[in-house]
Design a protein around this motif. Structure first.
Motif, PDB file in Angstrom:
ATOM      1  N   PHE A 101       0.842  -1.195   0.000  1.00 46.82           N
ATOM      2  CA  PHE A 101       0.000   0.000   0.000  1.00 46.82           C
ATOM      3  C   PHE A 101       0.879   1.247   0.000  1.00 46.82           C
ATOM      4  CE2 PHE A 101      -1.369   3.213   3.098  1.00 46.82           C
ATOM      5  CZ  PHE A 101      -2.535   3.698   2.540  1.00 46.82           C
ATOM      6  N   TRP A 102       1.925   1.234   0.821  1.00 44.98           N
ATOM      7  CA  TRP A 102       2.821   2.393   0.882  1.00 44.98           C
ATOM      8  C   TRP A 102       3.629   2.534  -0.395  1.00 44.98           C
ATOM      9  CZ3 TRP A 102       2.330   5.966   4.535  1.00 44.98           C
ATOM     10  CH2 TRP A 102       1.656   5.618   5.704  1.00 44.98           C
ATOM     11  N   VAL A 103       4.009   1.416  -0.992  1.00 47.35           N
ATOM     12  CA  VAL A 103       4.749   1.465  -2.248  1.00 47.35           C
ATOM     13  C   VAL A 103       3.908   2.162  -3.318  1.00 47.35           C
ATOM     14  CG1 VAL A 103       5.781   0.085  -4.083  1.00 47.35           C
ATOM     15  CG2 VAL A 103       6.114  -0.579  -1.700  1.00 47.35           C
ATOM     16  N   TYR A 104       2.618   1.805  -3.384  1.00 47.70           N
ATOM     17  CA  TYR A 104       1.741   2.434  -4.379  1.00 47.70           C
ATOM     18  C   TYR A 104       1.588   3.920  -4.114  1.00 47.70           C
ATOM     19  CZ  TYR A 104       0.358  -1.877  -6.582  1.00 47.70           C
ATOM     20  OH  TYR A 104       0.377  -3.037  -7.277  1.00 47.70           O
ATOM     21  N   LEU A 105       1.456   4.257  -2.819  1.00 54.36           N
ATOM     22  CA  LEU A 105       1.287   5.662  -2.459  1.00 54.36           C
ATOM     23  C   LEU A 105       2.486   6.466  -2.958  1.00 54.36           C
ATOM     24  CD1 LEU A 105      -0.997   6.975  -0.901  1.00 54.36           C
ATOM     25  CD2 LEU A 105       0.369   6.817   1.169  1.00 54.36           C
ATOM     26  N   ILE A 106       3.679   5.916  -2.716  1.00 56.12           N
ATOM     27  CA  ILE A 106       4.908   6.601  -3.147  1.00 56.12           C
ATOM     28  C   ILE A 106       4.992   6.627  -4.668  1.00 56.12           C
ATOM     29  CG2 ILE A 106       7.433   6.398  -3.136  1.00 56.12           C
ATOM     30  CD1 ILE A 106       7.007   5.172  -0.252  1.00 56.12           C
ATOM     31  N   PHE A 107       4.630   5.495  -5.283  1.00 54.93           N
ATOM     32  CA  PHE A 107       4.675   5.428  -6.741  1.00 54.93           C
ATOM     33  C   PHE A 107       3.767   6.488  -7.364  1.00 54.93           C
ATOM     34  CE2 PHE A 107       2.361   3.880 -10.497  1.00 54.93           C
ATOM     35  CZ  PHE A 107       3.383   3.982 -11.419  1.00 54.93           C
ATOM     36  N   VAL A 108       2.554   6.592  -6.842  1.00 58.06           N
ATOM     37  CA  VAL A 108       1.595   7.547  -7.415  1.00 58.06           C
ATOM     38  C   VAL A 108       2.116   8.981  -7.265  1.00 58.06           C
ATOM     39  CG1 VAL A 108      -0.720   8.531  -7.151  1.00 58.06           C
ATOM     40  CG2 VAL A 108      -0.415   6.055  -7.189  1.00 58.06           C
ATOM     41  N   MET A 109       2.667   9.270  -6.092  1.00 55.89           N
ATOM     42  CA  MET A 109       3.235  10.604  -5.861  1.00 55.89           C
ATOM     43  C   MET A 109       4.286  10.947  -6.908  1.00 55.89           C
ATOM     44  SD  MET A 109       3.933  10.939  -1.808  1.00 55.89           S
ATOM     45  CE  MET A 109       5.361  11.990  -1.970  1.00 55.89           C
ATOM     46  N   ILE A 110       5.259  10.044  -7.057  1.00 54.88           N
ATOM     47  CA  ILE A 110       6.370  10.307  -7.976  1.00 54.88           C
ATOM     48  C   ILE A 110       5.877  10.321  -9.419  1.00 54.88           C
ATOM     49  CG2 ILE A 110       8.585   9.403  -8.801  1.00 54.88           C
ATOM     50  CD1 ILE A 110       9.062   8.356  -5.969  1.00 54.88           C
ATOM     51  N   HIS A 111       4.977   9.392  -9.727  1.00 52.52           N
ATOM     52  CA  HIS A 111       4.432   9.287 -11.082  1.00 52.52           C
ATOM     53  C   HIS A 111       3.761  10.597 -11.489  1.00 52.52           C
ATOM     54  CE1 HIS A 111       2.514   7.499 -14.583  1.00 52.52           C
ATOM     55  NE2 HIS A 111       1.324   7.829 -14.118  1.00 52.52           N
ATOM     56  N   VAL A 112       2.891  11.101 -10.635  1.00 51.44           N
ATOM     57  CA  VAL A 112       2.154  12.317 -10.965  1.00 51.44           C
ATOM     58  C   VAL A 112       3.131  13.497 -11.098  1.00 51.44           C
ATOM     59  CG1 VAL A 112       0.454  13.992 -10.126  1.00 51.44           C
ATOM     60  CG2 VAL A 112      -0.023  11.538  -9.978  1.00 51.44           C
ATOM     61  N   TYR A 113       4.087  13.570 -10.163  1.00 52.97           N
ATOM     62  CA  TYR A 113       5.069  14.657 -10.231  1.00 52.97           C
ATOM     63  C   TYR A 113       5.844  14.620 -11.542  1.00 52.97           C
ATOM     64  CZ  TYR A 113       9.332  17.295  -9.537  1.00 52.97           C
ATOM     65  OH  TYR A 113      10.360  18.163  -9.705  1.00 52.97           O
ATOM     66  N   LEU A 114       6.359  13.437 -11.887  1.00 53.84           N
ATOM     67  CA  LEU A 114       7.202  13.347 -13.077  1.00 53.84           C
ATOM     68  C   LEU A 114       6.410  13.555 -14.360  1.00 53.84           C
ATOM     69  CD1 LEU A 114       9.772  10.537 -12.230  1.00 53.84           C
ATOM     70  CD2 LEU A 114      10.164  12.994 -12.465  1.00 53.84           C
ATOM     71  N   VAL A 115       5.162  13.130 -14.351  1.00 55.24           N
ATOM     72  CA  VAL A 115       4.336  13.338 -15.541  1.00 55.24           C
ATOM     73  C   VAL A 115       4.107  14.836 -15.763  1.00 55.24           C
ATOM     74  CG1 VAL A 115       1.983  13.092 -16.392  1.00 55.24           C
ATOM     75  CG2 VAL A 115       3.224  11.082 -15.632  1.00 55.24           C
ATOM     76  N   VAL A 116       3.803  15.535 -14.671  1.00 54.13           N
ATOM     77  CA  VAL A 116       3.611  16.984 -14.785  1.00 54.13           C
ATOM     78  C   VAL A 116       4.923  17.646 -15.227  1.00 54.13           C
ATOM     79  CG1 VAL A 116       3.088  19.097 -13.510  1.00 54.13           C
ATOM     80  CG2 VAL A 116       1.714  17.041 -13.138  1.00 54.13           C
ATOM     81  N   TRP A 117       6.012  17.204 -14.628  1.00 50.91           N
ATOM     82  CA  TRP A 117       7.344  17.730 -14.962  1.00 50.91           C
ATOM     83  C   TRP A 117       7.638  17.527 -16.446  1.00 50.91           C
ATOM     84  CZ3 TRP A 117      12.090  15.811 -16.655  1.00 50.91           C
ATOM     85  CH2 TRP A 117      13.214  16.627 -16.387  1.00 50.91           C
TER      86      TRP A 117
END
Lengths: 358, 213
Positions: free
Chosen positions: B175-191
């Protein structure tokens, strides 16, 4: 011992006898029409010889069995079987006792059931548990080689138990790790319910075969369902009504113990239906969560007992055991910091390149 | 002036997978966290019953099935999708992709030019593959807990996890891995959307990206 003799061993009242036969039948999940067959098996004069071995344990399994009453499960089991060797119950001591064991193994070679109570030390040749100069490892290998089947009574015998908990200084293991060539039935629990022991033996005598076993060799009639799924507090769980801490309003009202670490949702046992102590009580009914004592390695995996996810060993963290949540939050923090640094670096870079352009 | 062409990159099936996966993960987060740590707003005796935990669990299981369906679609596309969707496009065990990986890391460290490859860059692709593998374990641990008495799941579950408690621990840690993944994913996509020229965000809606000619 004296109590058993005072009972006259065989002088169980017929009413109590039928009651016990009925309870055993119900425990096995058999219909009422089978009570006669079970009672017949219980009365059968052909009593299978049993050698009961004690290794690294507290004798709590035997003690809890002997302390049942109305009807007396211990008496029934002891009537049902011909107990050839049992360190807690036998009159013999010392060399005489060891001689009894040797003779019983010879006399009933290939026919007796070996019941094991307690874990077996394997480290340093098993020197941490010795009886009569022989290691538990030696005794188990020697006795089980001639047994028809092995019944591991209690979590220690089934999975190693408390002495197998980390760091397991004596290399303790369960019977299943030592005996590979004999059929094994595990009846784990700390202690296991006496009726589950009785029902297993009665099943074998009635049908002349093993009851259906699960992946961990536990009889399915007793360990086929999780505690959570038969718990009397389950409606409170589904309603979202929880004990927040022991002694609070929810606790007084008998709400679900999930939030104070009850392991019912991850533990297979028939405690909610079979219950203990002849008065229909069991831990959750008494207001304490299940600690998962019928599961392998429960001393390691079920702690902390008052939280529902176990502590997590951080790899390469010098064995620091932390709350899973704390680790998760730390990782989230690290990821957020990483993102922030990355974004800041971008902003700084943009600022510096702009300066150059100007 | 740079010239770009609009290229069809993501098939309808991949886009459906992405949004089913994303929405199911959000639902699973919210319901999963309640199941892990139910807040004490449930009805007390005397108030009308609403079976909050039972309802939340129901939503969690439905979302779980959507998650599994989406996962299966992505695994299918890894082998049978279009050229950008197949694992061969971004797996790092190819010299071409190793070079691309190097370029991507350089670009992410603000040290190099931002390049676009149409599909996933090898860094993102590798992370997605890891997430897919973790998702299989997430699904298996979930099914083991959902069907504690199911012959197939029970035997698979014991083989993989040993006990329900360990399956639960895996489920919770992931669950925590997904939470971190989603955070980084969204950030990098916007970036990437800001610094790159692909139009990566609109791409997952329209299926088309802008590639340099």
């Amino acid at each position: 011992m004296s109590r058993l003799f005072a009972n006259g061993l065989m002088k169980l009242r017929r009413r109590d006898f039928l009651k016990a036969a009925t309870i055993a039948t119900a425990a096995m999940g058999l219909p009422a029409s089978m009570v006669d067959k079970v009672a017949a098996a219980l009365k059968s004069p052909a009593r299978p010889p049993v050698i009961w071995l004690h290794f690294m344990e507290c004798t709590g399994c035997t003690e809890s069995l002997l302390r049942t009453s109305h009807p007396d499960v211990a008496t029934l089991i002891l009537d049902l079987i011909s107990l050839e060797y049992h360190e807690t119950l036998m009159a013999a001591a010392g060399k005489q006792a060891e001689e009894n064991l040797r003779r019983a193994v010879e006399k009933y070679r290939g026919k007796f059931i070996c019941v094991v109570e307690g874990g077996i030390s394997t480290k340093d040749g098993g020197v941490y548990c010795k009886i009569g100069g022989r290691t538990a490892l030696e005794i188990l290998k020697h006795v089980s080689a001639d047994a028809s089947a092995v019944i591991a009574v209690g979590t220690c015998a089934a999975f190693g138990g408390i002495q197998a908990a980390a760091p397991n200084p004596t290399g303790a293991v369960g019977v299943r790790d030592i005996v590979k060539d004999k059929p094994i039935i595990n009846i784990p629990g700390c202690p296991p319910n006496g009726y589950n022991i009785l029902a297993t033996i009665v099943y074998i005598l009635t049908f002349n075969k093993f009851p259906e076993l699960d992946e961990l060799n536990r009889p399915k009639f007793a360990y086929g369902r999780r505690i959570h799924d038969h718990c009397e507090r389950r409606p409170h769980f589904d309603e979202g009504r929880f004990v927040e801490q022991f002694g609070d309003e929810g606790h007084k009202k008998g709400y679900c113990l999930y939030k104070v670490g009850c392991k019912g949702p991850v533990t297979y046992a028939n405690c909610p239906t079979q219950r203990f102590c002849d008065v229909g009580v069991w831990p959750v009914a008494a207001g304490h969560g299940c600690i998962g004592c019928t599961e392998p390695n429960f001393w390691d995996n079920m702690i902390p007992f008052y939280e529902h996810v176990p502590g997590v060993e951080v790899p390469a963290g010098q064995g620091i055991v932390g709350k899973a949540e704390r680790i998760g939050k730390f990782a989230i923090g690290a990821a957020a910091a990483g993102i922030a640094i990355h974004a800041a670096a971008g902003v700084i870079k943009k600022a510096t390149t702009k300066e150059k352009e100007e | 002036m740079r010239v770009y062409r609009r290229v069809k990159v993501w098939s309808v099936l991949l886009r459906l997978y992405h949004w089913a996966f994303a929405l199911s993960i959000i639902t699973l987060f919210l319901t999963g966290y309640y199941i892990h740590n139910p807040f004490a707003l449930g009805p007390w005796e005397g108030t009308p019953t609403n079976f909050l935990m039972a309802e939340v669990r129901f939503v969690h299981f439905v979302a779980g099935y959507v998650f599994i369906a989406a996962l299966l679609v992505r695994i299918y596309l890894l082998f049978f999708g279009n050229q950008y969707e197949r694992f061969t496009d971004f797996i790092i065990f190819r010299p071409r992709n190793l070079v691309r990986l190097f370029h991507t890391v350089r670009a992410y460290l603000y040290l190099g030019e931002h390049e676009s490859y149409g599909g996933h860059n090898p860094l993102a692709g590798t992370v997605y593959l890891c997430v897919l593998v973790l998702s299989v374990f997430m699904a298996l641990s979930g099914l083991f807990m959902l069907y504690p008495e199911g012959g197939l799941w029970a035997s698979w579950g014991v083989t993989l996890f040993g006990t329900q408690q360990i399956a639960r621990l895996f489920h919770y840690l992931l669950f925590w891995v997904y939470l971190i993944f989603v955070m980084i994913h969204v950030y990098l996509v916007v970036w990437n959307d800001i610094f790159g020229s692909e139009g990566i965000i609109s791409g997952i809606f329209s299926g088309r990206k802008f590639l340099r000619t």
